[in-house]
Every structure is written in C-alpha cells, then in structure tokens.
Enzyme design. Structure first.
Site: not given
Ligand code: MSP
Length: 512
Positions: A19, A22, A128, A131, A153, A156, A303, A306
């Site tokens: 989304h 990311h 969790c 997370c 959490c 979540h 935040k 999905k």
């Molecule tokens: N797999 C772990 C990271 C491991 S790094 C060794 C993870 N993955 S994630 O897919 O959940 O998140 C990846 C990144 O996307 C994180 O930096 C997270 O902060 C970012 N974001 C996910 N949702 C977000 C928002 N709504 N806004 C900004 N960044 C967001 O965590």
C-alpha cells in the site's frame, strides 16, 4: 575517492500486496539514493522482501498454498512490479528465501555462538504475529469491540499469543551500556530526535535477552547447530543488510558497501537502533551509519494498514496523477520524520498549483518565449545576479537538507526557484520588453535567467521526479541525461543551447 552511500529500505512482509505506506518508504529511500548517485557518491540501494515467519506461513495456509509458493507469487506479481510502478532505481533486491541470505545468516549465527553470545533457555512470552514481536505490558493497550476487556497490540489491535518454549537466546541484556554510549557519541546515529529519545529511553529501562529461535513451526532458516529450530524472523531479517553485500563470503565487496544507512518507519526503529547494533557489536562488524525513522501515513488518525482495510494501493494514485506526481507529493507534502495524513483533495490541490500551474506552466511559457523572441536559441548572456544568487542558495540549502534527511526541505529548495521565476516573469514582463528594440539585451538576460533557473531546478528535481525532470532538461536544451549532472553544482549550469518543445508534463486532472 567518492564517498560511500549504502542505503536500505526495510524488507517488506509479503503476506499482502503493497500500500502507499510501503511505497512512501520505498520512494524516500530511492530519492536519497538517486540524490547521492547524482552527487557522484559510490551509491548502493538495497530493498527486498521478508518472507519467513508465522504471519506469512499462516497467510499461505489460509490461501491453500505452500509458503514458498505464496511468497514467489507475491514477489513476482506485487512487490517487483511495485518497484517498476514507482520508478525505483534499486541496485539490488534481496529475498530472505535467497540462498545467499541463508548462507550469511548461518555464518553470522555461528560467529555469535563462538563469541559466547548465544545460550539455550526456557522462555515464556506474549507474541504479536502481526508485528512478529514479543511484547511487554507497556506495549499494549485496552482492546475494543470483540476484544473489549483484553489487552491488545497497539498497532494491530488484536490480543497476543502466549509462547512457552525452550529457545536459543541472544545476550541482548549485555549491550545496554554500549548502546547508550553509542547514542551519546554519535547523536546523528538515530534520527530524528524524537525517535532517538524514544530508543534511548527504551534502552535505559533495561534490556532483557532476546529469544532468537522457535521450534513449533518450520517456515524459516534452520539454526545451524540445531535443525529442530528456525531463527526468529526479525533476527534473520535484519541480517539481510549484510547478507546482500557479501558478508562472510566476499569480504572485499562487504568492505566497499558496509556500513549502511537504514530508512525505516518509526514503528520498527527499535529493531534497527537497539537489536541490530547490539548484533553488530556482538559479531564485531561496524555499526550502521544512520537509522532514520520516518513517520506514518495516517488514515483517520491511525497508521494506514491493510489489516485494518485502510490501505490505498499506489496505482490508484499513479493511474490518475502519474508516478512523478506521486513521488513529488509524498516527498514534499509531509515533513520527513513526521506523520502525515493523505487526502485526495490535498494531492489534487498541490498537483495543480505546484506542478501543473507552477512548474509545467513556467517551463512552457519560457520555452515558447525563447522560440518566439530568440528563434529557439537560449541567449548566451550574463544572467541576472539575483537569480544566480537565488539558485546558488537553493542548491546549498537542498544539499544540506538531504544530508540531514530533510527530503521535503530539499524539494522545497528546488521549488523555491520555480516560485521565484514565476514572480520574476510577471515583474520583468518579457512580452513588453520584446516590443522595444532598445530592450533586446534586457529581454535576453531575462530569458537566459529563466532558462538557467529551470535547468537547475530540473537537475535538483531529478531524484524526485526522474521522468519529468528529464523532459524538462531536454526541453531547455540540456544535453544527455539530467541524472548525470552533478547535483551539488546545479547552479553552475548555463543554458546556451537550443530549446525544444516541452511535452505536457502535468496535464490537468478532472476529479472523478
Ligand atoms: N518485515 C519488517 C521489516 C524488516 S526490516 C529488517 C516489516 N515489514 S512491513 O512490511 O510491515 O513494513 C515495512 C515498512 O513499511 C516499515 O518501515 C513500516 O514502517 C512501513 N509502513 C507500513 N505502513 C506504513 C504507513 N502507514 N506509513 C508509513 N510507513 C508504513 O516491518
């Protein structure tokens, strides 16, 4: 010697499609990488996918396929296409299911064990799966709705699972003092300030040892000396930053690329600025250069995610506004490091005022005038001193902004040129000057100053809007690739060539 700049995104969980949260993270890292590349730094941008652990294992099972099939499918159909969609110029893409990663993880673990930082013990914790993290009571909040009366959490909004197992542990508790010393000695290691304070506070409260293996499921990398355990997903995921760069197998490559700067969301700053440096200390590798924890994209004050059905897919936006406007919007509208709320109205308003009317219109007007009054050739004359100074200052401001990870300020510096030029054209009224032969020199200076400013802005905007900046650059008579122009010397460029025509860069968008 060019400076080294190795920069990483987090590796993304492939339980679902990306989304814009990311995408935000990916674009910001790409802008920094492109900026440094354009400065001539020895740049390397790494991104990838985090594919092990319970979350993905359960998602695969729910979809009736094996975890490997699931991750292959998601990587191919969603995560790689997302990089193309967003025009990300990454140098590498690591999957934690890659053999190179598994090999590096095993080497790292063996070294940690030899150094005496791993032991076997009993464990009970509250986990969790969303997370992929053990939580302490301080991380929880009271549940609502179906979870009313339970602690859940904070991210979540779901209750935790109790894990009772005999596991391998990492002696994280031994690193508290060294971590605090690191934050003190290198104040720019964790940024921005509020994330640094939070991390520092967390360590000050005292660290407990970290359970780094699980033996109740098998979707992971096996612990080398005990194949009944798989490595805790976060512990191995953090290692992607070195397994991608030759750790343990290609020391020359590793020395060239390491240490790195990590751009992460603030929710995962603790992993990167507490657990990861402790792992680096234990294994005797250099500590990362910086960990920057950016803010969240919020929907309804929360935040975007999905799992809460608030995710917007990047293509919903790029299909309407184009990829460059997507990149520009998120990099300019949200102060990097702070949270930001996305709204279609704000995007639409900024797109039209800053890009279509601001930049696009300026470029087409100036180019049309160079055609009309100078036969398409940029006059080779002194440019106005105040415009020259403005551009020089804007470059200097953008450069220090990028060094301080203030991407929005870097973009703002570039756009300040556009804004000033729009005012300058109105003041100087070249169409009036053109009517008076005695004003030929003045007209030439005004047009040359405009071309200079637009060209410099194109060079500075290239990391943010690669496609549009190239079109702009070619239109003002710039030669070759705009991304090949040293960004720190953007103010030295003087247009003297032939302008072409500028294609509509930011066509007006009718709101649905
Ligand atoms: N797999 C772990 C990271 C491991 S790094 C060794 C993870 N993955 S994630 O897919 O959940 O998140 C990846 C990144 O996307 C994180 O930096 C997270 O902060 C970012 N974001 C996910 N949702 C977000 C928002 N709504 N806004 C900004 N960044 C967001 O965590």
């Amino acid at each position: 010697m060019p400076e080294r700049f190795t920069v990483t995104t987090p590796i993304y969980y492939v339980n679902d499609v990306p989304h814009i949260g990311h995408a935000y993270n990916e674009v910001a890292t790409d802008v920094l990488a492109r900026w440094h590349r354009q400065r001539g730094d020895d740049t390397w941008m790494l991104t990838g996918t985090d594919e092990h652990g319970q979350k993905i294992m359960r998602t695969a099972a729910a979809n009736g396929v094996s975890p490997q099939e699931w991750t292959d499918r998601l990587v191919e159909t969603a995560w790689i296409p997302q990089l193309e969609l967003l025009d990300i110029a990454n140098d590498d893409f690591i999957r934690t299911t890659d053999e190179r990663h598994k090999v590096g993880v095993r080497i790292f673990l063996e070294r940690l064990k030899e150094a005496g930082y791993i032991y076997h013990g009993e464990f009970e914790g509250h986990y969790c799966v969303g997370c992929e993290e053990y939580k302490t009571p301080g991380d929880l909040v009271p549940g609502t709705g179906e979870f009313e009366g339970q602690q859940v959490c904070a991210i979540h909004s779901r209750p935790l699972e109790t894990v009772r197992e005999a596991n391998y542990f990492f002696k994280l508790s031994e690193f508290g003092d060294r971590l605090l010393a690191l934050y003190d000695e290198r104040p720019d290691y964790v940024q921005p300030e509020h994330v640094r304070n939070e991390v520092r506070q967390f360590v000050k409260q005292g660290l407990t040892d970290l359970s780094i293996s699980r033996n109740t499921f098998d979707w992971g990398i096996k612990v080398p000396w005990d194949e009944t355990h798989v490595v805790y997903v976060w512990f191995e995921a953090l290692l992607n930053y070195i397994t991608a760069n030759g750790y343990g197998v290609d020391e020359e490559r590793f020395a060239r690329r390491w240490p790195a700067t990590h751009i992460v969301g603030k929710d995962i700053a603790r992993f990167h600025a507490v657990i990861w440096p402790a792992m680096q200390m234990a294994a005797g590798i250099e500590i990362s250069d910086h960990v920057f924890g950016h803010g969240w994209l919020l929907v309804g004050g929360e935040k975007m995610s999905k799992s809460k059905a608030t995710g917007i897919e990047p293509k919903q936006i790029t299909e309407v506004f184009g990829v460059d406007a997507f990149r520009y919007y998120f990099m300019s509208a949200i102060a990097f490091g702070s949270d930001g709320s996305f709204s279609w109205e704000d995007l639409d308003a900024r797109y039209h005022s800053e890009l279509a009317n601001g930049l696009g219109n300026l470029a087409s007007r100036v180019i049309a005038m160079v055609h009309k009054y100078c036969d398409g050739v940029v006059p080779d004359v002194e440019i106005d001193a105040d415009i020259a100074t403005l551009v020089t200052d804007a470059v200097a401001r953008a450069e220090s902004a990028i060094d301080a990870f203030q991407i929005h300020d870097g973009v703002d510096a570039a756009m300040s040129i556009v804004e000033r030029l729009n005012g300058y054209i109105t003041e100087q009224a070249p169409w009036v000057l053109a009517k008076d032969v005695a004003q030929r020199e003045r007209l030439a200076a005004v047009l040359a100053s405009n071309v200079h400013g637009i060209g410099a802005a194109a060079i500075m905007l290239a990391p943010v809007m690669p496609g549009s900046a190239q079109k702009l650059w070619t239109a003002v008579g710039g030669e070759g690739e705009v991304a090949a122009q040293p960004i720190q010397r953007a103010h030295e460029w003087r247009g003297t060539g032939r302008v072409t025509t500028v294609p509509p860069l930011f066509p007006r968008v009718e709101q649905a």
